[in-house]
Design a protein around this motif. Structure first.
Motif, mmCIF file in Angstrom:
data_model
loop_
_atom_site.group_PDB
_atom_site.id
_atom_site.type_symbol
_atom_site.label_atom_id
_atom_site.label_comp_id
_atom_site.label_asym_id
_atom_site.label_seq_id
_atom_site.Cartn_x
_atom_site.Cartn_y
_atom_site.Cartn_z
ATOM 1 N N THR A 13 68.984 81.277 33.287
ATOM 2 C CA THR A 13 69.082 79.834 33.553
ATOM 3 C C THR A 13 67.702 79.211 33.789
ATOM 4 N N ASN A 14 66.694 79.754 33.152
ATOM 5 C CA ASN A 14 65.349 79.197 33.253
ATOM 6 C C ASN A 14 65.211 78.075 32.222
ATOM 7 N N PRO A 15 65.156 76.817 32.661
ATOM 8 C CA PRO A 15 65.131 75.700 31.693
ATOM 9 C C PRO A 15 63.878 75.654 30.825
ATOM 10 N N PHE A 16 62.777 76.269 31.257
ATOM 11 C CA PHE A 16 61.535 76.222 30.485
ATOM 12 C C PHE A 16 61.746 76.702 29.058
ATOM 13 N N PHE A 17 62.418 77.835 28.883
ATOM 14 C CA PHE A 17 62.580 78.420 27.557
ATOM 15 C C PHE A 17 63.528 77.602 26.678
ATOM 16 N N TYR A 18 64.501 76.971 27.282
ATOM 17 C CA TYR A 18 65.396 76.092 26.526
ATOM 18 C C TYR A 18 64.634 74.852 26.052
ATOM 19 N N HIS A 19 63.743 74.349 26.901
ATOM 20 C CA HIS A 19 62.918 73.208 26.481
ATOM 21 C C HIS A 19 61.902 73.632 25.420
ATOM 22 N N LEU A 20 61.409 74.855 25.524
ATOM 23 C CA LEU A 20 60.522 75.367 24.482
ATOM 24 C C LEU A 20 61.269 75.415 23.149
ATOM 25 N N HIS A 21 62.519 75.858 23.171
ATOM 26 C CA HIS A 21 63.361 75.837 21.972
ATOM 27 C C HIS A 21 63.460 74.415 21.426
ATOM 28 N N SER A 22 63.675 73.442 22.296
ATOM 29 C CA SER A 22 63.781 72.044 21.878
ATOM 30 C C SER A 22 62.534 71.596 21.135
ATOM 31 N N LEU A 23 61.388 71.896 21.703
ATOM 32 C CA LEU A 23 60.136 71.488 21.085
ATOM 33 C C LEU A 23 59.915 72.202 19.750
ATOM 34 N N LEU A 24 60.203 73.497 19.705
ATOM 35 C CA LEU A 24 60.032 74.248 18.459
ATOM 36 C C LEU A 24 60.980 73.764 17.367
ATOM 37 N N VAL A 25 62.201 73.426 17.732
ATOM 38 C CA VAL A 25 63.159 72.885 16.756
ATOM 39 C C VAL A 25 62.638 71.570 16.186
ATOM 40 N N HIS A 26 62.098 70.720 17.051
ATOM 41 C CA HIS A 26 61.578 69.438 16.560
ATOM 42 C C HIS A 26 60.351 69.646 15.665
ATOM 43 N N LEU A 27 59.464 70.533 16.058
ATOM 44 C CA LEU A 27 58.283 70.805 15.229
ATOM 45 C C LEU A 27 58.680 71.391 13.880
ATOM 46 N N LEU A 28 59.633 72.299 13.886
ATOM 47 C CA LEU A 28 60.109 72.883 12.627
ATOM 48 C C LEU A 28 60.775 71.824 11.749
ATOM 49 N N SER A 29 61.538 70.929 12.344
ATOM 50 C CA SER A 29 62.145 69.828 11.585
ATOM 51 C C SER A 29 61.065 68.968 10.942
ATOM 52 N N THR A 30 60.026 68.687 11.683
ATOM 53 C CA THR A 30 58.933 67.856 11.177
ATOM 54 C C THR A 30 58.222 68.543 10.014
ATOM 55 N N VAL A 31 57.977 69.831 10.135
ATOM 56 C CA VAL A 31 57.342 70.591 9.048
ATOM 57 C C VAL A 31 58.242 70.593 7.812
ATOM 58 N N LEU A 32 59.535 70.752 8.017
ATOM 59 C CA LEU A 32 60.467 70.742 6.874
ATOM 60 C C LEU A 32 60.507 69.372 6.202
ATOM 61 N N VAL A 33 60.432 68.300 6.983
ATOM 62 C CA VAL A 33 60.362 66.958 6.384
ATOM 63 C C VAL A 33 59.110 66.851 5.519
ATOM 64 N N TYR A 34 57.999 67.390 5.998
ATOM 65 C CA TYR A 34 56.770 67.403 5.207
ATOM 66 C C TYR A 34 56.998 68.127 3.873
ATOM 67 N N PHE A 35 57.566 69.337 3.939
ATOM 68 C CA PHE A 35 57.799 70.119 2.722
ATOM 69 C C PHE A 35 58.782 69.431 1.775
ATOM 70 N N ILE A 36 59.786 68.790 2.321
ATOM 71 C CA ILE A 36 60.764 68.088 1.478
ATOM 72 C C ILE A 36 60.096 66.938 0.739
ATOM 73 N N ILE A 37 59.307 66.145 1.444
ATOM 74 C CA ILE A 37 58.617 65.018 0.795
ATOM 75 C C ILE A 37 57.638 65.540 -0.252
ATOM 76 N N GLU A 38 56.896 66.572 0.087
ATOM 77 C CA GLU A 38 55.941 67.155 -0.858
ATOM 78 C C GLU A 38 56.647 67.676 -2.109
ATOM 79 N N THR A 39 57.781 68.337 -1.918
ATOM 80 C CA THR A 39 58.535 68.866 -3.063
ATOM 81 C C THR A 39 59.119 67.750 -3.904
#
Length: 188
Positions: A59-85
């Motif tokens: 129940t350590n919220p830090f790691f769940y928030h880290l997941h949140s940030l990583l999911v958003h960063l990965l989404s942003t990178v995928l948007v970049y790749f989609i536009i580039e493609t």
């Protein structure tokens, strides 16, 4: 976000949900079990993520928030790749669009509408499904032998967050506007 605790549904899914306490509940989670306060949705991949994360982080919220940030960063990178493609697939000689993927991803990544999906843990677990959907769409756009991976990611997306069921509509829209039936088909 890293100093924030659990709010609203986070309590039900992380702190109170007993099915995430043991690997023996995998079958129940795959059958669609949810916390009692959250009936009526079938998201087994999301439920399994809660199980895995609880086993790793408790129940350590830090790691769940880290997941949140990583999911958003990965989404942003995928948007970049989609536009580039998309721009690469058009193969049009009508201007210099080299900065379009960066600008599009920057606007996506910094847009304030994403605040809830980053700061609210339960929403970020659902956004994992959006990452699967974006990755599926990107692989589909690549027009390679990665179709099986694209379809597999689509299935993961569908069973993580029901909003990703719009992916087939997105694929049809792509094909009709710029894909084989649209702009790219006309240029050939």
């Amino acid at each position: 976000i890293f100093r924030n605790g659990f709010v609203i549904d986070d309590q039900y899914f992380i702190k109170d949900w007993q099915l995430t306490r043991s690997w023996s509940s995998v079958g129940q989670l795959l059958m669609g079990a949810n916390p009692e306060s959250q009936p009526g949705v079938y998201r087994p991949v999301r439920s399994l993520l809660y199980l895995v994360y609880y086993q790793l982080f408790g129940t350590n919220p830090f790691f769940y928030h880290l997941h949140s940030l990583l999911v958003h960063l990965l989404s942003t990178v995928l948007v970049y790749f989609i536009i580039e493609t998309l721009i690469g697939n058009w193969k049009l000689e009508i201007g210099n669009y080299n900065s379009a993927p960066f600008i599009g991803a920057l606007l996506f990544g910094l847009h304030p509408i994403h605040t809830e999906s980053i700061t609210y843990i339960a929403a970020s677990m659902e956004m994992t499904g959006v990452v699967f959907m974006l990755a599926s769409f990107w692989l589909y756009l690549m027009h390679t032998t990665r179709k099986i991976a694209s379809y597999s990611l689509a299935l993961f997306a569908f069973f993580t967050y029901e909003m990703t069921l719009t992916l087939p509509l997105l694929l049809v829209l792509y094909e009709v506007t710029v894909g084989r039936l649209g702009l790219r088909g006309i240029i050939r």
